[in-house]
Design a protein around this motif. Structure first.
Motif, mmCIF file in Angstrom:
data_model
loop_
_atom_site.group_PDB
_atom_site.id
_atom_site.type_symbol
_atom_site.label_atom_id
_atom_site.label_comp_id
_atom_site.label_asym_id
_atom_site.label_seq_id
_atom_site.Cartn_x
_atom_site.Cartn_y
_atom_site.Cartn_z
ATOM 1 N N ARG A 112 -0.986 5.881 -2.014
ATOM 2 C CA ARG A 112 0.326 5.772 -2.660
ATOM 3 C C ARG A 112 0.422 6.672 -3.890
ATOM 4 O O ARG A 112 0.002 6.298 -4.979
ATOM 5 C CB ARG A 112 0.568 4.305 -3.049
ATOM 6 N N ARG A 134 -5.517 2.146 -1.814
ATOM 7 C CA ARG A 134 -5.574 0.701 -1.640
ATOM 8 C C ARG A 134 -6.261 0.375 -0.319
ATOM 9 O O ARG A 134 -5.810 0.845 0.732
ATOM 10 C CB ARG A 134 -4.130 0.175 -1.639
ATOM 11 N N ASP A 267 -2.069 -3.550 -4.150
ATOM 12 C CA ASP A 267 -0.653 -3.896 -3.989
ATOM 13 C C ASP A 267 0.001 -4.005 -5.370
ATOM 14 O O ASP A 267 1.072 -3.434 -5.622
ATOM 15 C CB ASP A 267 -0.569 -5.233 -3.233
ATOM 16 N N ASP A 271 2.683 -1.023 -7.405
ATOM 17 C CA ASP A 271 4.045 -1.285 -7.906
ATOM 18 C C ASP A 271 4.141 -0.925 -9.386
ATOM 19 O O ASP A 271 5.151 -0.367 -9.835
ATOM 20 C CB ASP A 271 4.431 -2.759 -7.711
#
Ligand code: IPM
Ligand code: MG
Length: 378
Positions: A112, A134, A267, A271
Motif C-alpha cells: 500500500r 502488510r 490494516d 489507513d
C-alpha cells in the motif's frame, strides 16, 4: 486475442463508480485486455448466501489478475438480518469475501503506497512517501474465532493459570479471537519489504509490532525481522510499537519510508498513512501472491454514495498503476501515474473531498470527470 484477461469485480457500493472511472482510463491507454465480469459483494450474500460464489473463483483461476472496486462488510448480526428470508436460519455465516479471496489465492502480500503528490491540498506534509507491506493472510484475519467457546477449547485454555479470571466468569460469557502467525508468513513479508527497499532505493524499513505485550507472535515477527534485515546491510532497520508509531507518524511522518507489519497492524497503519496523503481517496493497494494478484483501493464501499459518482477515483486509478507494475508494463504505469500527478497538481478538476464541499454539491467534480481529465493528460 487480447494480451491479458482481467477479472472485473466492481463489488458493491462505490466499487461500481470507481471501476467506471478505471475503465475510462484503461480505454484511453488502449490497454490490450479482455475484462471478464465476476460477481462479488453484498448483493450475492443477501440473495445467494455467498458473497463470493464459486463461479467467481473459477473465473479468477482463468485470468491473469483481478481488478476489484469495493465491498461492504458488516458484523454478523446485521449480515444475518439482511439475508433473504428463505436463506435465514440455515446456519450461513458471513465472512468477508476480500479476506477469503486473500486466503484462497494465498495473496500473502498487501502493498500500500502512500505518497503525497505535489499540489494536493489535502497533504498533511508534502514530503511523505511511504509504502506499507502488510502480511495479508495470517494474524487475527485467519477466521479462527469462537463464540460460544466449544468445551474442548475452553478446557484446553483452562490448563493455563492465566485463564483464572475468565474461568470465574464462566464458559458462556467468553468469546475468543486468535492471532496466529507463522515463521514463514513473517519471513515472507519482511523479505518483500526489504527487497522492495533495495530495488527502489529506499533508505529505511520500519517494523510495526507490539512485542512487549504480544510476546509470542510479536516476538516471532521481531526475531524474523532482525534476521532478514541482516541480509540488507545498506538499509536502515527500525522498530516501532503500533501505539507509539501512531503518535510518531503524526509528529514526524517524513522519517518513515517502508513499513512492514502483520495483518491487523498493517490494516491500521495503512489507513493512518493514507490520512497523511489526502485520505482514502488517494490510497492504492495490491494483494499479491506468487501467481495471482487482486488490485483494490484501500477504501471501502461507502454505501451512501453508491452510484452517485461523487467519490474520488484517484485511489482506484493509482491501483490500476500498481496492476501495470505487477504485469511488467512500466510504460503504462509511468504514463498513468504522471497523468494522475498532473491532474492533482493542476487542481482544476477534483472531487468533493479535495474541494472541501459536500459530496455532489456545486464546486466539486464527479468521479467520471476526474477520470476523463486524467485520460486527457495521458
Ligand atoms: C482493508 C479493509 C479490509 C481489511 C476489510 C474491508 C475486511 O479494511 O482492506 O484494509 O480489514 O483488510
Ligand atoms: Mg483497512
Amino acid at each position: 486475442m487480447a494480451k491479458y484477461r482481467i477479472a472485473w469485480m466492481p463489488g458493491d457500493g462505490v466499487g461500481n463508480d470507481v471501476m467506471d472511472a478505471a475503465k475510462i482510463v484503461l480505454d484511453a491507454l488502449k490497454f490490450d485486455a479482455e475484462y471478464v465480469p465476476a460477481d462479488i459483494g453484498w448483493e450475492f450474500w443477501c440473495n445467494e448466501g455467498d458473497p463470493l460464489p464459486q463461479r467467481t473463483l473459477d473465473i479468477l483461476k482463468e485470468t491473469d489478475c483481478a481488478l476489484f472496486g469495493a465491498i461492504t462488510s458488516k458484523p454478523n448480526d446485521e449480515a444475518q438480518q439482511e439475508l433473504a428470508p428463505e436463506l435465514q436460519g440455515k446456519g450461513l455465516v458471513y465472512f468477508s469475501p476480500i479476506v477469503r479471496l486473500r486466503q484462497t489465492f494465498n495473496l500473502h502480500t498487501n502493498m500500500r503506497p502512500c505518497k503525497a503528490y505535489p499540489g494536493n491540498p489535502l497533504n498533511y506534509r508534502d514530503d511523505v512517501d511511504q509504502v506499507v507491506f502488510r502480511e495479508n493472510t495470517e494474524g487475527s484475519y485467519g477466521g479462527v474465532e469462537f463464540f460460544p467457546l466449544p468445551e474442548s477449547v475452553y478446557d484446553a485454555l483452562c490448563l493455563n493459570p492465566k485463564m483464572k479470571p475468565w474461568k470465574k466468569k464462566g464458559l458462556e460469557n467468553v468469546a475468543l479471537s486468535t492471532r496466529i502467525m507463522s515463521k514463514q508468513g513473517c519471513e515472507s513479508i519482511c523479505r518483500q519489504a526489504f527487497e522492495f527497499a533495495r530495488t527502489h532505493g529506499r533508505k529505511r524499513v520500519t517494523l510495526v509490532e507490539k512485542p512487549n505485550v504480544l510476546r509470542e507472535t510479536g516476538g516471532l515477527m521481531t526475531r524474523v525481522f532482525r534476521s532478514v534485515a541482516k541480509d540488507y546491510p545498506g538499509i536502515e532497520q527500525d522498530e516501532a510499537n503500533i501505539d507509539a508509531i501512531c503518535m510518531w507518524m503524526l509528529k514526524n511522518p517524513q522519517f518513515y519510508d517502508v513499513l512492514v507489519a502483520e495483518n491487523m497492524f498493517g490494516d491500521i497503519i495503512s489507513d493512518l498513512c493514507a490520512g497523511l496523503v489526502g485520505g482514502l481517496g488517494f490510497a492504492s493497494a495490491a494483494n499479491i501472491g506468487d501467481e495471482y494478484a487482486v488490485f483494490e483501493p484501500t477504501h471501502g464501499s461507502a454505501p451512501k454514495y453508491a452510484g452517485k459518482h461523487v467519490v474520488n477515483p484517484m485511489a482506484m486509478l493509482l491501483t490500476v498503476k500498481l496492476m501495470f507494475d505487477w504485469l511488467k508494463e512500466p510504460d503504462l504505469a509511468t504514463r498513468l501515474e504522471k497523468a494522475v500527478a498532473t491532474v492533482i497538481e493542476e487542481n482544476k478538476v477534483a472531487t468533493y473531498d479535495v474541494r472541501g464541499v459536500r459530496a455532489g454539491q456545486p464546486g466539486a467534480n464527479s468521479t467520471l470527470e476526474v477520470a476523463e481529465e486524467v485520460a486527457r493528460k495521458l
